[in-house]
Write a protein that holds these residues in place. Sequence first.
Motif, PDB file in Angstrom:
ATOM      1  N   VAL A 178       1.341   5.407  -1.326  1.00  0.00           N
ATOM      2  CA  VAL A 178       0.817   6.630  -1.936  1.00  0.00           C
ATOM      3  C   VAL A 178       2.010   7.557  -2.201  1.00  0.00           C
ATOM      4  O   VAL A 178       2.899   7.700  -1.342  1.00  0.00           O
TER       5      VAL A 178
ATOM      6  N   GLY B 143      -6.663  11.117   1.659  1.00  0.00           N
ATOM      7  CA  GLY B 143      -7.641  10.036   1.547  1.00  0.00           C
ATOM      8  C   GLY B 143      -7.376   9.042   0.440  1.00  0.00           C
ATOM      9  O   GLY B 143      -8.228   8.185   0.165  1.00  0.00           O
TER      10      GLY B 143
ATOM     11  N   ARG C 105      -7.006   5.524   1.951  1.00  0.00           N
ATOM     12  CA  ARG C 105      -8.323   5.085   2.436  1.00  0.00           C
ATOM     13  C   ARG C 105      -9.170   4.566   1.277  1.00  0.00           C
ATOM     14  O   ARG C 105      -9.819   3.523   1.365  1.00  0.00           O
TER      15      ARG C 105
ATOM     16  N   VAL D  94       0.882  -1.184   0.000  1.00  0.00           N
ATOM     17  CA  VAL D  94       0.000   0.000   0.000  1.00  0.00           C
ATOM     18  C   VAL D  94       0.914   1.227   0.000  1.00  0.00           C
ATOM     19  O   VAL D  94       1.613   1.483   0.979  1.00  0.00           O
TER      20      VAL D  94
ATOM     21  N   GLY E  63      -2.161  12.125   2.791  1.00  0.00           N
ATOM     22  CA  GLY E  63      -3.015  12.911   3.679  1.00  0.00           C
ATOM     23  C   GLY E  63      -4.267  13.451   3.013  1.00  0.00           C
ATOM     24  O   GLY E  63      -4.910  14.355   3.528  1.00  0.00           O
TER      25      GLY E  63
ATOM     26  N   ASN F  79       4.963   2.675  12.143  1.00  0.00           N
ATOM     27  CA  ASN F  79       4.446   3.315  10.932  1.00  0.00           C
ATOM     28  C   ASN F  79       3.071   3.874  11.289  1.00  0.00           C
ATOM     29  O   ASN F  79       2.034   3.265  11.012  1.00  0.00           O
TER      30      ASN F  79
HETATM   31  C1  LIG Z   1       0.614   4.888   4.851  1.00  0.00           C
HETATM   32  C2  LIG Z   1       0.172   5.627   3.567  1.00  0.00           C
HETATM   33  C3  LIG Z   1      -0.164   4.582   2.512  1.00  0.00           C
HETATM   34  C4  LIG Z   1      -1.081   6.473   3.925  1.00  0.00           C
HETATM   35  O1  LIG Z   1      -1.517   7.069   2.694  1.00  0.00           O
HETATM   36  P1  LIG Z   1      -2.412   8.405   2.671  1.00  0.00           P
HETATM   37  O2  LIG Z   1      -3.045   8.503   1.351  1.00  0.00           O
HETATM   38  O3  LIG Z   1      -1.605   9.545   3.147  1.00  0.00           O
HETATM   39  O4  LIG Z   1      -3.508   8.049   3.783  1.00  0.00           O
HETATM   40  P2  LIG Z   1      -4.950   8.734   3.868  1.00  0.00           P
HETATM   41  O5  LIG Z   1      -4.844  10.161   3.475  1.00  0.00           O
HETATM   42  O6  LIG Z   1      -5.932   7.881   3.157  1.00  0.00           O
HETATM   43  O7  LIG Z   1      -5.167   8.697   5.428  1.00  0.00           O
HETATM   44  C5  LIG Z   1      -5.660   7.548   6.046  1.00  0.00           C
HETATM   45  C6  LIG Z   1      -5.713   7.799   7.533  1.00  0.00           C
HETATM   46  O8  LIG Z   1      -4.380   7.827   8.069  1.00  0.00           O
HETATM   47  C7  LIG Z   1      -4.190   9.038   8.796  1.00  0.00           C
HETATM   48  N1  LIG Z   1      -2.812   9.442   8.627  1.00  0.00           N
HETATM   49  C8  LIG Z   1      -2.205   9.818   7.469  1.00  0.00           C
HETATM   50  N2  LIG Z   1      -0.929  10.139   7.734  1.00  0.00           N
HETATM   51  C9  LIG Z   1      -0.742   9.960   9.061  1.00  0.00           C
HETATM   52  C10 LIG Z   1       0.371  10.095   9.937  1.00  0.00           C
HETATM   53  N3  LIG Z   1       1.571  10.507   9.482  1.00  0.00           N
HETATM   54  N4  LIG Z   1       0.210   9.809  11.258  1.00  0.00           N
HETATM   55  C11 LIG Z   1      -0.991   9.365  11.729  1.00  0.00           C
HETATM   56  N5  LIG Z   1      -2.085   9.200  10.949  1.00  0.00           N
HETATM   57  C12 LIG Z   1      -1.955   9.508   9.644  1.00  0.00           C
HETATM   58  C13 LIG Z   1      -5.151  10.022   8.177  1.00  0.00           C
HETATM   59  O9  LIG Z   1      -5.442  11.051   9.103  1.00  0.00           O
HETATM   60  C14 LIG Z   1      -6.334   9.152   7.854  1.00  0.00           C
HETATM   61  O10 LIG Z   1      -7.124   8.946   8.986  1.00  0.00           O
HETATM   62  P3  LIG Z   1      -8.503   9.754   9.183  1.00  0.00           P
HETATM   63  O11 LIG Z   1      -9.310   9.490   7.928  1.00  0.00           O
HETATM   64  O12 LIG Z   1      -9.062   9.122  10.403  1.00  0.00           O
HETATM   65  O13 LIG Z   1      -8.112  11.184   9.325  1.00  0.00           O
HETATM   66  C15 LIG Z   1       1.278   6.596   3.065  1.00  0.00           C
HETATM   67  O14 LIG Z   1       1.730   7.380   4.138  1.00  0.00           O
HETATM   68  C16 LIG Z   1       2.468   5.882   2.450  1.00  0.00           C
HETATM   69  O15 LIG Z   1       2.490   5.601   1.259  1.00  0.00           O
HETATM   70  N6  LIG Z   1       3.466   5.571   3.282  1.00  0.00           N
HETATM   71  C17 LIG Z   1       4.655   4.842   2.773  1.00  0.00           C
HETATM   72  C18 LIG Z   1       4.280   3.420   2.439  1.00  0.00           C
HETATM   73  C19 LIG Z   1       3.701   2.684   3.618  1.00  0.00           C
HETATM   74  O16 LIG Z   1       4.134   2.860   4.755  1.00  0.00           O
HETATM   75  N7  LIG Z   1       2.734   1.807   3.343  1.00  0.00           N
HETATM   76  C20 LIG Z   1       2.123   0.953   4.326  1.00  0.00           C
HETATM   77  C21 LIG Z   1       2.831  -0.339   4.328  1.00  0.00           C
HETATM   78  S1  LIG Z   1       2.047  -1.501   5.439  1.00  0.00           S
END
Ligand SMILES: CC(C)(COP(=O)(O)OP(=O)(O)OC[C@H]1O[C@@H](n2cnc3c(N)ncnc32)[C@H](O)[C@@H]1OP(=O)(O)O)[C@@H](O)C(=O)NCCC(=O)NCCS
Length: 182
Positions: free
Chosen positions: A93, A101, A104, A91, A99, A130
Amino acid sequence: MSMVIRPLTADDALALQKLRQAAHEDLTLGTPQEREHGLAMHRIQETLVKPFRTIGAWAGSSTLIGAATVSPVPKDPWDTDGDAWVGLSSVIVAPPYRGQGVARGLVQACIDDAADCGFVGMLLEVNELNPAARHLYDSFGFTVWSGPSLFYEVEGDPFYRVSMKKMLATGPAANHPIDEGA
Ligand SMILES: CC(C)(COP(=O)(O)OP(=O)(O)OC[C@H]1O[C@@H](n2cnc3c(N)ncnc32)[C@H](O)[C@@H]1OP(=O)(O)O)[C@@H](O)C(=O)NCCC(=O)NCCS
């Protein structure tokens, strides 16, 4: 931001590789070997055909901003109830789109897709440190069923992982052996 979520095809391999490169240096995503493996074109191509399914999020028609892969979990030879589980992995982004959605939307699409295909539950592994991913999975109702356990070390720094699960259906699957430790 207008976003389109759709399954990726073999034609999207290069875009997926570019997206994964954006997260390549993130040490919470796995061992250096796992991260290299995830960037290899032959491996990327594998995740774009059955039995894998990779779902992508697009901004406009040509910018891949996120993706997630679903794969069947190999059946445990002792599991006689016939339930089929899937794993959720990779997963990712793209940093400028976090940040908003995107993850999500991707995770929801993967859950809907797997449930439509008759899978009873979804498994994943996530690094304990994470917070973004942990918050995301917690909010979908994934629960920890194993860990945290030391998964790897990079230059002496330990990385711990937890295994999480989410039931996609009710009924007999709720008695699946994997629930026993939850
Ligand atoms: C983890 C990841 C996929 C989240 O993607 P994203 O598109 O930013 O996430 P979303 O915007 O859909 O947010 C989903 C939820 O996480 C929360 N969130 C996002 N970043 C956050 C952070 N740094 N700390 C805590 N919560 C966080 C959001 O607030 C949201 O929750 P809410 O709807 O209750 O407010 C992204 O940060 C990423 O690609 N990270 C690197 C790869 C990774 O770690 N993948 C997971 C491997 S298991």
